[in-house]
Design an enzyme around this catalytic site. Structure first.
Site, PDB file in Angstrom:
ATOM      1  N   GLY A  84       0.780  -1.243   0.000  1.00 27.48           N
ATOM      2  CA  GLY A  84       0.000   0.000   0.000  1.00 27.48           C
ATOM      3  C   GLY A  84       0.805   1.283   0.000  1.00 27.48           C
ATOM      4  N   TRP A  86       2.304   2.961  -2.538  1.00 29.23           N
ATOM      5  CA  TRP A  86       1.892   3.880  -3.613  1.00 29.23           C
ATOM      6  C   TRP A  86       0.528   4.489  -3.284  1.00 29.23           C
ATOM      7  CZ3 TRP A  86       3.144   2.805  -9.445  1.00 29.23           C
ATOM      8  CH2 TRP A  86       4.529   2.627  -9.593  1.00 29.23           C
ATOM      9  N   ASP A 104      -4.733  -6.045  -5.684  1.00 29.14           N
ATOM     10  CA  ASP A 104      -3.554  -6.905  -5.568  1.00 29.14           C
ATOM     11  C   ASP A 104      -4.024  -8.333  -5.306  1.00 29.14           C
ATOM     12  OD1 ASP A 104      -0.321  -6.111  -4.938  1.00 29.14           O
ATOM     13  OD2 ASP A 104      -0.952  -8.155  -4.470  1.00 29.14           O
ATOM     14  N   ASP A 120      -6.520 -11.657  -8.307  1.00 27.55           N
ATOM     15  CA  ASP A 120      -5.512 -11.744  -9.369  1.00 27.55           C
ATOM     16  C   ASP A 120      -6.001 -10.882 -10.529  1.00 27.55           C
ATOM     17  OD1 ASP A 120      -3.953 -12.453 -11.555  1.00 27.55           O
ATOM     18  OD2 ASP A 120      -3.888 -14.576 -11.017  1.00 27.55           O
ATOM     19  N   ASP A 145       2.399  -1.312 -10.490  1.00 26.24           N
ATOM     20  CA  ASP A 145       3.712  -1.700  -9.935  1.00 26.24           C
ATOM     21  C   ASP A 145       3.754  -3.229  -9.843  1.00 26.24           C
ATOM     22  OD1 ASP A 145       6.223  -1.074  -8.947  1.00 26.24           O
ATOM     23  OD2 ASP A 145       5.561  -0.870  -6.873  1.00 26.24           O
ATOM     24  N   LYS A 185       5.514  -0.671 -14.208  1.00 26.09           N
ATOM     25  CA  LYS A 185       6.853  -1.247 -13.992  1.00 26.09           C
ATOM     26  C   LYS A 185       7.147  -2.219 -15.126  1.00 26.09           C
ATOM     27  CE  LYS A 185       7.631  -3.513  -9.952  1.00 26.09           C
ATOM     28  NZ  LYS A 185       8.608  -2.955  -9.014  1.00 26.09           N
TER      29      LYS A 185
HETATM   30  C1  LIG Z   1       6.468  -4.379  -5.929  1.00 29.45           C
HETATM   31  S1  LIG Z   1       4.994  -4.938  -5.230  1.00 29.45           S
HETATM   32  C2  LIG Z   1       3.998  -3.497  -5.199  1.00 29.45           C
HETATM   33  C3  LIG Z   1       4.349  -2.516  -4.123  1.00 29.45           C
HETATM   34  C4  LIG Z   1       3.355  -1.388  -4.016  1.00 29.45           C
HETATM   35  N1  LIG Z   1       3.369  -0.547  -5.182  1.00 29.45           N
HETATM   36  C5  LIG Z   1       3.623  -0.536  -2.812  1.00 29.45           C
HETATM   37  O1  LIG Z   1       3.971   0.628  -2.967  1.00 29.45           O
HETATM   38  O2  LIG Z   1       3.454  -1.007  -1.696  1.00 29.45           O
HETATM   39  C6  LIG Z   1       4.288  -5.858  -6.548  1.00 29.45           C
HETATM   40  C7  LIG Z   1       2.911  -6.376  -6.265  1.00 29.45           C
HETATM   41  O3  LIG Z   1       2.365  -6.951  -7.448  1.00 29.45           O
HETATM   42  C8  LIG Z   1       1.440  -7.928  -7.023  1.00 29.45           C
HETATM   43  N2  LIG Z   1       1.037  -8.814  -8.112  1.00 29.45           N
HETATM   44  C9  LIG Z   1       1.817  -9.677  -8.805  1.00 29.45           C
HETATM   45  N3  LIG Z   1       1.093 -10.360  -9.699  1.00 29.45           N
HETATM   46  C10 LIG Z   1      -0.192  -9.918  -9.577  1.00 29.45           C
HETATM   47  C11 LIG Z   1      -1.418 -10.243 -10.221  1.00 29.45           C
HETATM   48  N4  LIG Z   1      -1.468 -11.178 -11.182  1.00 29.45           N
HETATM   49  N5  LIG Z   1      -2.540  -9.597  -9.834  1.00 29.45           N
HETATM   50  C12 LIG Z   1      -2.483  -8.654  -8.869  1.00 29.45           C
HETATM   51  N6  LIG Z   1      -1.364  -8.311  -8.216  1.00 29.45           N
HETATM   52  C13 LIG Z   1      -0.220  -8.926  -8.564  1.00 29.45           C
HETATM   53  C14 LIG Z   1       2.189  -8.641  -5.899  1.00 29.45           C
HETATM   54  O4  LIG Z   1       1.315  -9.360  -5.082  1.00 29.45           O
HETATM   55  C15 LIG Z   1       2.875  -7.464  -5.204  1.00 29.45           C
HETATM   56  O5  LIG Z   1       2.149  -7.034  -4.091  1.00 29.45           O
END
Ligand SMILES: C[S@@+](CC[C@H](N)C(=O)[O-])C[C@H]1O[C@@H](n2cnc3c(N)ncnc32)[C@H](O)[C@@H]1O
Length: 230
Positions: A84, A86, A104, A120, A145, A185
């Site tokens: 959380g 961002w 997420d 997802d 992200d 990203k």
């Molecule tokens: C780098 S972290 C994000 C950090 C976030 N922006 C923050 O500031 O706290 C990447 C996120 O992408 C999520 N993610 C990966 N694949 C996903 C998907 N198919 N659907 C939803 N979220 C996904 C992961 O669970 C993870 O929490």
């Protein structure tokens, strides 16, 4: 609170006591390396001090310092929002105005001014759920992200991440308002090929930016598409 009162240089230059862990103290040398990196990372320390949920918050602060897309009254979608960081920054700009919806695959602790979906993004019904929460409003910002869990196999990881970027981009095109912004990203060489040329057709300006808070060793960067043509 969202303004980075300290410059990236000041955060980087933050005085830290160098921590070295002895081998064998923790489960594996890779978790040792991870812990050592966390303990020596000025952005981790600064995030903790400011109450940010992740050091990733600084990446959004720095992206916004460069492109200035966060403001009051905006409708913002945060893909891959957990834990959380961002969303905290986005909410601090909205100040209770506009709308902030995050999604997420992992649960995200509640945050005032934001609505989170735990799903997802690539599963059936995810985009419909987001649209429902936007109550028919078009988004000013779609930011992703999302990063797939790494397998260690570079090409597989690249393909999985590109799949997420493409899905986020397709969603952005359906929901963005005119002049909207898409940020995602990306890894390795950034957005490439057909994806990049499609972005250039639909947005007035497309560029890549690696914020200072993104680790030098990480292959990640961000694709920033400005002024959606609608
Ligand atoms: C780098 S972290 C994000 C950090 C976030 N922006 C923050 O500031 O706290 C990447 C996120 O992408 C999520 N993610 C990966 N694949 C996903 C998907 N198919 N659907 C939803 N979220 C996904 C992961 O669970 C993870 O929490």
């Amino acid at each position: 609170m969202a303004k980075l009162t300290k410059s990236a240089k000041e955060v980087r230059g933050r005085k830290m006591l160098a921590v070295r862990l002895k081998d064998g103290r923790y489960h594996s040398s890779s978790s040792n390396r991870w812990l050592e990196r966390q303990l020596n990372d000025p952005y981790v320390a600064e995030a903790k001090e400011r109450g940010y949920r992740s050091r990733a918050a600084f990446k959004l602060i720095q992206l916004n310092e460069k492109y200035k897309f966060l403001a009051k009254n905006k409708v913002i979608v945060d893909l891959g929002c957990a834990p959380g960081g961002w969303s905290q920054i986005a909410a601090s700009y909205l100040k209770g105005t506009g709308c902030l919806v995050g999604l997420d695959i992992l649960p995200t602790e509640p945050l005032s001014g934001a609505t989170f979906v735990c799903q997802d993004f690539t599963a059936d019904g995810a985009t419909e759920k987001l649209l429902e929460l936007l109550h028919g409003e078009r988004a000013d910002v779609v930011m992703s992200d999302m990063a797939a869990n790494t397998t260690g196999h570079q090409q597989t990881d690249h393909l999985r991440t590109i799949g997420l970027v493409e899905a986020a981009y397709e969603f952005a095109k359906t929901v963005l308002a005119e002049n909207g912004v898409f940020i995602a990203k990306v890894f390795q060489g950034g957005a490439e090929g057909e994806l990049l040329s499609d972005m250039k057709q639909h947005f007035k300006k497309v560029s890549h930016y690696k914020p200072d808070a993104s680790r030098d060793k990480s292959p990640e960067t961000y694709v920033v598409a400005l002024s959606f043509k609608g």
